[in-house]
Design a protein around this motif. Structure first.
Motif, short mmCIF file in Angstrom:
data_model
loop_
_atom_site.label_atom_id
_atom_site.label_comp_id
_atom_site.label_asym_id
_atom_site.label_seq_id
_atom_site.Cartn_x
_atom_site.Cartn_y
_atom_site.Cartn_z
N GLU A 107 52.02 42.43 38.44
CA GLU A 107 51.76 42.35 37.00
C GLU A 107 52.96 41.71 36.27
O GLU A 107 52.79 40.86 35.40
N PHE A 152 46.16 41.99 39.02
CA PHE A 152 47.39 42.31 38.28
C PHE A 152 48.09 41.05 37.79
O PHE A 152 48.69 41.06 36.71
N VAL A 199 46.17 40.31 34.68
CA VAL A 199 46.47 41.25 33.59
C VAL A 199 47.82 40.87 32.96
O VAL A 199 47.97 40.79 31.74
N GLY A 200 48.81 40.61 33.81
CA GLY A 200 50.14 40.25 33.29
C GLY A 200 50.10 38.97 32.47
O GLY A 200 50.63 38.90 31.35
N ARG A 220 42.92 46.44 32.74
CA ARG A 220 44.08 47.19 33.26
C ARG A 220 43.65 48.59 33.73
O ARG A 220 44.15 49.08 34.74
#
Ligand code: FAD
Length: 569
Positions: free
Chosen positions: A90, A260, A263-264, A308
């Motif tokens: 992430e 991830f 998401v990051g 998330r």
């Protein structure tokens, strides 16, 4: 509400042990000290990320996080812990996929080694990692795409009990420099699955030729060729059907990082977008006074929180997996195709909002706009992952059984099961608990209740046998509808774990109802849809329960993110 999203500068990563927290902190600090000007200009000038790899080697970042405890030589900090692998994915995604990618392909390159019985290859890999090496995963070939059965990497017996490997690989990250390259091929003259082999190679060997970087980017995605590359017994990682399973099990482990990464990436884009837009005055008022801009931010924020939540909960199923509990095999392709395509939607909404700002050389959004497109295409396309997801549908929807309850897993355990997943088959036999349970618990929320009724109706379609068919185009839409039910289920489980407030839970399900209706409309228009499917689709299109006051409270949470994170120059 703001703690729900990665806040790299403020977070102390205190949920992890000291050494892990320090490593994650050091990674954030490295990016922040180096600054946004370098991040963006290196991106646009396509500067190779030597400096990042040097940092990772110096800090033993990959060695600490990617060496299973069994090969740690007694180092208590080394273990394969999916929670911290996800946390670093992430963070790296937050600073851009060019930093996430060399880490990701190192994960992929190591997995065939850690799954092997070849103890000396494992010891060598652990030593190379400790010395700062990266790994690469040599599966794909130029002509064969997803058809990995058709490999043209051929090992010819050398007459002395070993082999000479000849062939080329395409799309191989770190293929320019990895000391540990796991290569998939077949033995000349052995037909069928018996001929498959996974072996290790080293990019520094004279018979390993780096042909070129096939992408116009900071990252190095290599074409490489082996020319009579000597492969001894000590280099063989897997033979026969086990080599094929190792390839698929590796992808199981590796593709989890894509969610991830997404998401990051989307989180950074959100911070930058809200900070720019909320401070911008047009016609005497903040741009965020426009209703469509607010609605776009609420949508992006809600989708991002949902992404998330789902991904975080999936970690627990990975970490608690056993030969008898392989529920992670469903949640994994969902993270892969759903969370990454949601990242695309979030970034698209934000890019529409910031408009011209999303083209400037020194901002992050243009980077996110380009890079987010790669996530759904790595480690199997959306279609390939949907085809996988569909295999779980009968058991998940129609045959729930007693399964152990899985708690939150942030403990410092080594997830050794991932390297003994066994034969990559039997997906349709994986059993699940009662999917309705999580939904029932939040039946007090209007959009959860409405979504549950849509899910019930879909289960009815499946029960009557009308959800299956031979037309793959139709089946992929059926897969999208089913995925929404799985997605919602884990979101509810994680919402309970984190005590998510009701506004957000209901807002997320408002979004899921819109998505469900959109997929139903798609099904309605499919040439190959059956009469029963068309009738069903026509009936389930639904309007979510709208609550202006709730939406406004969620908007206030987004507005609070203005100025919360700005990358240092
Ligand atoms: C930037 C980048 C980095 C990469 N890094 C690596 C790496 O390090 N190592 C590595 O080994 N590979 C790597 N890959 C390769 C990647 O995994 C492949 O792109 C992927 O396996 C799909 O192959 P393909 O893109 O050639 O599509 P193809 O396999 O040619 O597929 C074409 C189309 O057919 C569909 N399709 C194919 N098979 C099926 C099926 N069974 N069911 C339904 N639909 C299907 C696909 O969805 C797609 O739309 C990388 C790719 C990229 C773009």
């Amino acid at each position: 509400m703001t703690d729900l999203l990665l806040d790299p500068v403020r977070w102390d990563f205190g949920q992890f042990d000291d050494r892990t927290a320090k490593l994650l902190r050091a990674t954030v600090d490295w990016f922040e000290k180096r600054g946004k000007a370098t991040l963006t200009s290196d991106y646009h000038r396509k500067v190779y990320y030597h400096d990042f790899l040097d940092f990772a080697a110096r800090e033993k970042l990959f060695a600490t996080l990617l060496t299973p405890a069994a090969h740690a030589g007694g180092n208590p900090d080394k273990r394969w812990d999916t929670a911290r692998v996800a946390a670093l994915s992430e963070i790296l995604g937050f600073y851009g996929l060019n930093y996430w990618y060399p880490w990701q392909v190192t994960v992929l390159g190591l997995a065939p080694v850690w799954q092997s019985d070849n103890e000396s290859a494992k010891a060598d890999a652990a030593a190379a990692l400790e010395a700062g090496a990266v790994a690469a995963f040599g599966l794909s070939e130029k002509e064969h795409g997803a058809d990995i059965y058709s490999t043209d990497m051929v090992l010819r017996p050398d007459g002395n009990g070993g082999y000479l490997a000849t062939g080329s690989k395409y799309y191989i990250g770190n293929g320019n420099c990895a000391e540990i390259v796991s290569v998939f091929g077949r033995i000349e003259g052995v037909d069928g699955a018996d001929g498959y082999v996974f072996f290790r190679a080293d990019a520094n060997h004279p018979n390993y030729r780096v042909v070129k970087n096939i992408v116009p980017s900071q990252m190095y995605v290599a074409e490489f060729a082996l020319e009579d590359y000597p492969v001894g017994d000590e280099d063989i990682l897997h033979r026969g059907a086990a080599a094929f399973s190792a390839a698929l099990n590796t992808v199981n482990i590796g593709k989890f990082n894509l969610c991830f990464g997404g998401v990051g990436l989307a989180t950074h884009a959100l911070y930058e977008s809200i900070t720019h837009t909320h401070r911008r005055i047009l016609f005497g008022r903040p741009v965020t006074d426009f209703p469509h801009i607010r609605s776009g931010f609420v949508e992006a924020y809600t989708r991002l929180i949902a992404m998330r939540l789902f991904s975080s909960r999936a970690i627990d199923y990975f970490r608690s997996a056993t030969p008898d509990d392989c529920r992670y095999l469903l949640f994994n392709p969902v993270t892969k195709m759903k969370v990454t395509t949601e990242a695309q939607r979030v970034v698209t909404v934000l890019a529409d909002i910031v408009a011209a700002k999303g083209f400037e050389a020194d901002t992050f959004v243009p980077i996110a706009k380009v890079d987010v497109d790669g996530l759904p295409k790595l480690e199997g396309t959306v279609a390939v992952n949907l085809a996988l997801i569909l295999k779980f549908m009968p058991n998940y929807l129609l045959a729930p059984t007693e399964v152990p309850a899985i708690g939150t897993r942030e403990d410092a355990a080594d997830d050794e099961f991932l390297f003994r997943q066994g034969e990559a088959r039997g997906l349709s036999k994986v059993r699940f608990g009662q999917w309705r349970d999580a939904y029932r618990q939040r039946a007090d929320l209007p959009n959860v209740a409405l979504f549950t009724s849509l899910a019930e109706s879909f289960a009815g379609l499946a029960e009557s046998g009308d959800a299956t068919g031979a037309d793959m185009d139709v089946q992929l839409t059926i897969g999208e509808l089913f995925t929404l039910i799985v997605y919602g289920g884990l979101i509810l489980e994680q919402a309970e774990v984190v005590g998510l407030d009701d506004d957000l839970v209901d807002g997320i399900f408002e979004t899921l109802i819109r998505d469900f209706s959109a997929e139903a409309v798609t099904l309605l228009g499919k040439a190959g849809a059956s009469d029963a499917q068309v009738r069903w689709a026509d009936e389930v299109v639904a309007r979510p329960v709208i609550d202006a006051a709730r939406t406004d409270r969620v908007w206030q949470a987004v507005a609070e993110l203005c100025g919360r994170y700005e990358m240092a120059d």
